[in-house]
Design a protein around this motif. Structure first.
Motif, PDB file in Angstrom:
ATOM      1  N   GLU A  85      31.500 -41.064  -1.116  1.00  0.00           N
ATOM      2  CA  GLU A  85      32.256 -42.217  -1.626  1.00  0.00           C
ATOM      3  C   GLU A  85      31.289 -43.325  -2.033  1.00  0.00           C
ATOM      4  OE1 GLU A  85      35.133 -45.799   0.035  1.00  0.00           O
ATOM      5  OE2 GLU A  85      35.029 -43.930   1.175  1.00  0.00           O
ATOM      6  N   ALA A  86      30.352 -43.652  -1.138  1.00  0.00           N
ATOM      7  CA  ALA A  86      29.381 -44.711  -1.422  1.00  0.00           C
ATOM      8  C   ALA A  86      28.545 -44.378  -2.656  1.00  0.00           C
ATOM      9  CB  ALA A  86      28.485 -44.937  -0.205  1.00  0.00           C
ATOM     10  N   LEU A  87      28.157 -43.113  -2.785  1.00  0.00           N
ATOM     11  CA  LEU A  87      27.376 -42.684  -3.949  1.00  0.00           C
ATOM     12  C   LEU A  87      28.177 -42.871  -5.235  1.00  0.00           C
ATOM     13  CD1 LEU A  87      24.850 -41.350  -5.172  1.00  0.00           C
ATOM     14  CD2 LEU A  87      25.941 -39.135  -4.717  1.00  0.00           C
ATOM     15  N   SER A  88      29.423 -42.415  -5.227  1.00  0.00           N
ATOM     16  CA  SER A  88      30.253 -42.519  -6.434  1.00  0.00           C
ATOM     17  C   SER A  88      30.486 -43.972  -6.832  1.00  0.00           C
ATOM     18  CB  SER A  88      31.588 -41.791  -6.245  1.00  0.00           C
ATOM     19  OG  SER A  88      32.424 -42.481  -5.336  1.00  0.00           O
ATOM     20  N   HIS A  89      30.490 -44.886  -5.856  1.00  0.00           N
ATOM     21  CA  HIS A  89      30.696 -46.306  -6.133  1.00  0.00           C
ATOM     22  C   HIS A  89      29.503 -46.941  -6.844  1.00  0.00           C
ATOM     23  CE1 HIS A  89      34.158 -47.266  -3.102  1.00  0.00           C
ATOM     24  NE2 HIS A  89      34.396 -46.201  -3.848  1.00  0.00           N
ATOM     25  N   ARG A  90      28.368 -46.264  -6.824  1.00  0.00           N
ATOM     26  CA  ARG A  90      27.166 -46.783  -7.500  1.00  0.00           C
ATOM     27  C   ARG A  90      26.974 -46.142  -8.879  1.00  0.00           C
ATOM     28  NH1 ARG A  90      24.987 -45.713  -2.257  1.00  0.00           N
ATOM     29  NH2 ARG A  90      23.826 -43.945  -3.101  1.00  0.00           N
ATOM     30  N   GLU A  91      27.890 -45.280  -9.274  1.00  0.00           N
ATOM     31  CA  GLU A  91      27.728 -44.523 -10.513  1.00  0.00           C
ATOM     32  C   GLU A  91      28.675 -45.049 -11.599  1.00  0.00           C
ATOM     33  OE1 GLU A  91      26.204 -40.327  -8.586  1.00  0.00           O
ATOM     34  OE2 GLU A  91      28.349 -40.587  -8.946  1.00  0.00           O
ATOM     35  N   LEU A  92      28.184 -45.054 -12.832  1.00  0.00           N
ATOM     36  CA  LEU A  92      28.888 -45.652 -13.963  1.00  0.00           C
ATOM     37  C   LEU A  92      30.311 -45.132 -14.194  1.00  0.00           C
ATOM     38  CD1 LEU A  92      28.816 -47.593 -16.375  1.00  0.00           C
ATOM     39  CD2 LEU A  92      27.847 -45.707 -17.717  1.00  0.00           C
ATOM     40  N   PRO A  93      30.588 -43.814 -14.099  1.00  0.00           N
ATOM     41  CA  PRO A  93      31.950 -43.369 -14.432  1.00  0.00           C
ATOM     42  C   PRO A  93      33.035 -44.053 -13.596  1.00  0.00           C
ATOM     43  CG  PRO A  93      30.473 -41.498 -14.436  1.00  0.00           C
ATOM     44  CD  PRO A  93      29.689 -42.671 -13.897  1.00  0.00           C
ATOM     45  N   TRP A  94      32.834 -44.159 -12.293  1.00  0.00           N
ATOM     46  CA  TRP A  94      33.817 -44.816 -11.421  1.00  0.00           C
ATOM     47  C   TRP A  94      33.835 -46.315 -11.669  1.00  0.00           C
ATOM     48  CZ3 TRP A  94      33.580 -48.430  -7.448  1.00  0.00           C
ATOM     49  CH2 TRP A  94      34.727 -48.541  -6.647  1.00  0.00           C
ATOM     50  N   ILE A  95      32.653 -46.917 -11.799  1.00  0.00           N
ATOM     51  CA  ILE A  95      32.551 -48.367 -12.024  1.00  0.00           C
ATOM     52  C   ILE A  95      33.264 -48.750 -13.318  1.00  0.00           C
ATOM     53  CG2 ILE A  95      30.935 -50.245 -12.577  1.00  0.00           C
ATOM     54  CD1 ILE A  95      28.903 -48.793 -10.703  1.00  0.00           C
ATOM     55  N   GLU A  96      33.012 -48.002 -14.385  1.00  0.00           N
ATOM     56  CA  GLU A  96      33.625 -48.301 -15.687  1.00  0.00           C
ATOM     57  C   GLU A  96      35.150 -48.203 -15.617  1.00  0.00           C
ATOM     58  OE1 GLU A  96      33.873 -45.429 -19.207  1.00  0.00           O
ATOM     59  OE2 GLU A  96      32.159 -46.693 -19.713  1.00  0.00           O
ATOM     60  N   ALA A  97      35.667 -47.178 -14.952  1.00  0.00           N
ATOM     61  CA  ALA A  97      37.123 -46.993 -14.870  1.00  0.00           C
ATOM     62  C   ALA A  97      37.789 -48.097 -14.057  1.00  0.00           C
ATOM     63  CB  ALA A  97      37.444 -45.625 -14.275  1.00  0.00           C
ATOM     64  N   ARG A  98      37.060 -48.700 -13.129  1.00  0.00           N
ATOM     65  CA  ARG A  98      37.635 -49.747 -12.278  1.00  0.00           C
ATOM     66  C   ARG A  98      37.370 -51.155 -12.801  1.00  0.00           C
ATOM     67  NH1 ARG A  98      40.177 -48.779  -7.683  1.00  0.00           N
ATOM     68  NH2 ARG A  98      39.802 -50.920  -7.021  1.00  0.00           N
ATOM     69  N   ARG A  99      36.763 -51.262 -13.956  1.00  0.00           N
ATOM     70  CA  ARG A  99      36.461 -52.581 -14.505  1.00  0.00           C
ATOM     71  C   ARG A  99      37.734 -53.423 -14.582  1.00  0.00           C
ATOM     72  NH1 ARG A  99      32.757 -51.295 -18.748  1.00  0.00           N
ATOM     73  NH2 ARG A  99      31.203 -51.288 -17.121  1.00  0.00           N
ATOM     74  N   GLY A 100      37.668 -54.640 -14.024  1.00  0.00           N
ATOM     75  CA  GLY A 100      38.816 -55.534 -14.024  1.00  0.00           C
ATOM     76  C   GLY A 100      39.671 -55.432 -12.773  1.00  0.00           C
ATOM     77  N   TYR A 101      39.367 -54.487 -11.889  1.00  0.00           N
ATOM     78  CA  TYR A 101      40.121 -54.321 -10.641  1.00  0.00           C
ATOM     79  C   TYR A 101      39.325 -54.900  -9.474  1.00  0.00           C
ATOM     80  CZ  TYR A 101      43.415 -51.156 -12.914  1.00  0.00           C
ATOM     81  OH  TYR A 101      44.372 -50.622 -13.725  1.00  0.00           O
ATOM     82  N   GLU A 102      40.044 -55.472  -8.514  1.00  0.00           N
ATOM     83  CA  GLU A 102      39.414 -55.948  -7.279  1.00  0.00           C
ATOM     84  C   GLU A 102      39.013 -54.736  -6.437  1.00  0.00           C
ATOM     85  OE1 GLU A 102      38.705 -59.108  -6.513  1.00  0.00           O
ATOM     86  OE2 GLU A 102      39.476 -59.652  -8.498  1.00  0.00           O
ATOM     87  N   PRO A 103      38.026 -54.901  -5.538  1.00  0.00           N
ATOM     88  CA  PRO A 103      37.558 -53.764  -4.729  1.00  0.00           C
ATOM     89  C   PRO A 103      38.664 -53.061  -3.940  1.00  0.00           C
ATOM     90  CG  PRO A 103      36.037 -55.594  -4.531  1.00  0.00           C
ATOM     91  CD  PRO A 103      37.215 -56.107  -5.311  1.00  0.00           C
ATOM     92  N   ASP A 104      39.660 -53.811  -3.456  1.00  0.00           N
ATOM     93  CA  ASP A 104      40.727 -53.206  -2.648  1.00  0.00           C
ATOM     94  C   ASP A 104      42.045 -53.080  -3.413  1.00  0.00           C
ATOM     95  OD1 ASP A 104      41.238 -55.890  -2.805  1.00  0.00           O
ATOM     96  OD2 ASP A 104      41.688 -56.152  -0.674  1.00  0.00           O
ATOM     97  N   GLU A 105      41.984 -53.156  -4.742  1.00  0.00           N
ATOM     98  CA  GLU A 105      43.186 -53.061  -5.566  1.00  0.00           C
ATOM     99  C   GLU A 105      43.415 -51.625  -6.017  1.00  0.00           C
ATOM    100  OE1 GLU A 105      44.991 -55.118  -9.655  1.00  0.00           O
ATOM    101  OE2 GLU A 105      42.976 -55.615  -8.970  1.00  0.00           O
ATOM    102  N   ARG A 106      44.682 -51.189  -5.931  1.00  0.00           N
ATOM    103  CA  ARG A 106      45.020 -49.844  -6.390  1.00  0.00           C
ATOM    104  C   ARG A 106      44.722 -49.689  -7.871  1.00  0.00           C
ATOM    105  NH1 ARG A 106      50.558 -47.165  -4.313  1.00  0.00           N
ATOM    106  NH2 ARG A 106      49.717 -45.479  -5.549  1.00  0.00           N
ATOM    107  N   CYS A 107      44.225 -48.505  -8.221  1.00  0.00           N
ATOM    108  CA  CYS A 107      43.860 -48.234  -9.611  1.00  0.00           C
ATOM    109  C   CYS A 107      44.138 -46.769  -9.892  1.00  0.00           C
ATOM    110  CB  CYS A 107      42.378 -48.552  -9.824  1.00  0.00           C
ATOM    111  SG  CYS A 107      41.720 -48.038 -11.416  1.00  0.00           S
ATOM    112  N   SER A 108      44.819 -46.493 -10.994  1.00  0.00           N
ATOM    113  CA  SER A 108      45.087 -45.104 -11.371  1.00  0.00           C
ATOM    114  C   SER A 108      44.476 -44.771 -12.725  1.00  0.00           C
ATOM    115  CB  SER A 108      46.595 -44.831 -11.374  1.00  0.00           C
ATOM    116  OG  SER A 108      47.238 -45.684 -12.302  1.00  0.00           O
ATOM    117  N   VAL A 109      43.449 -45.522 -13.109  1.00  0.00           N
ATOM    118  CA  VAL A 109      42.775 -45.282 -14.384  1.00  0.00           C
ATOM    119  C   VAL A 109      41.991 -43.976 -14.291  1.00  0.00           C
ATOM    120  CG1 VAL A 109      41.011 -46.125 -15.986  1.00  0.00           C
ATOM    121  CG2 VAL A 109      42.619 -47.732 -14.925  1.00  0.00           C
TER     122      VAL A 109
END
Length: 198
Positions: free
Chosen positions: A156-180
């Motif tokens: 989980e921590a590794l994926s949080h440092r990688e662009l694909p997950w970061i890009e999809a969550r752009r504009g979301y708060e860290p604890d906000e639900r996201c289905s992008v």
């Protein structure tokens, strides 16, 4: 890695999945899934369509045969298999998309299957075979060798440092639900950029 489009499958006996059986199961679904059947003697290649070459449950079962693991770890291994297949082979390995959830990439179909396990380990029960082409199995072995010793939390921590997950969550708060949905194009580009060779 070489790409082989031959897919050989046997009919797999469906295993029972009990919602309250918190320690053993198989990812083999109880509902009807789309499978491709190929005569073992047939030598013609089958080109996988946009639906994915395998069921996400086939890939989950392949990883679960390696040993027990948490749902979180299984999700991340299936994600990395999909991402590296996009990067190195240029096609969709699994018939699922991965979304940028709070705890990293998640396949909603896989989550639905295993959500009752919570943080408990998942183990395979019963005999079944997972038929994956040798070239795709080589990719899965590479994913296992690279990520398999990590915990679900470490992945989980590794994926949080990688662009694909970061890009999809752009504009979301860290604890906000996201289905992008995590972009396959971004997966292919990013993992290609960090690929060190065979």
């Amino acid at each position: 890695m070489r790409v082989d489009q031959n897919i050989r499958r046997d009919i797999i006996t469906t295993a029972y999945y009990g919602g309250f059986d918190s320690y053993t199961t198989s990812a083999i679904p109880t509902d009807t899934e789309r499978y491709i059947y190929v005569d073992p003697d047939e030598s013609e290649a089958i080109v996988a369509d946009d639906e994915g070459k395998y069921s996400v449950f086939d890939i989950a079962n392949w990883f679960l045969k390696k040993g027990e693991m948490t749902h979180k770890k299984l999700q991340k291994l299936c994600y990395y298999a999909q991402a590296w297949c996009f990067a190195l082979k240029g096609y969709r390995l699994e018939n699922t998309d991965f979304q940028a959830w709070i705890h990293g990439p998640v396949s909603p179909a896989l989550w639905e299957r295993f959500k009752t396990f919570g943080y408990n380990p998942i183990r395979i029960r019963g005999n079944f075979s997972v038929r994956i082409s040798p070239e795709d199995e080589a990719l899965l072995e590479d994913v296992w060798d690279t990520y398999g010793e990590n915990t679900g939390n470490a992945l989980e921590a590794l994926s949080h440092r990688e662009l694909p997950w970061i890009e999809a969550r752009r504009g979301y708060e860290p604890d906000e639900r996201c289905s992008v949905t995590i972009s396959p194009v971004t997966m292919a580009s990013y993992y290609n950029s960090i690929y060190c060779g065979e």
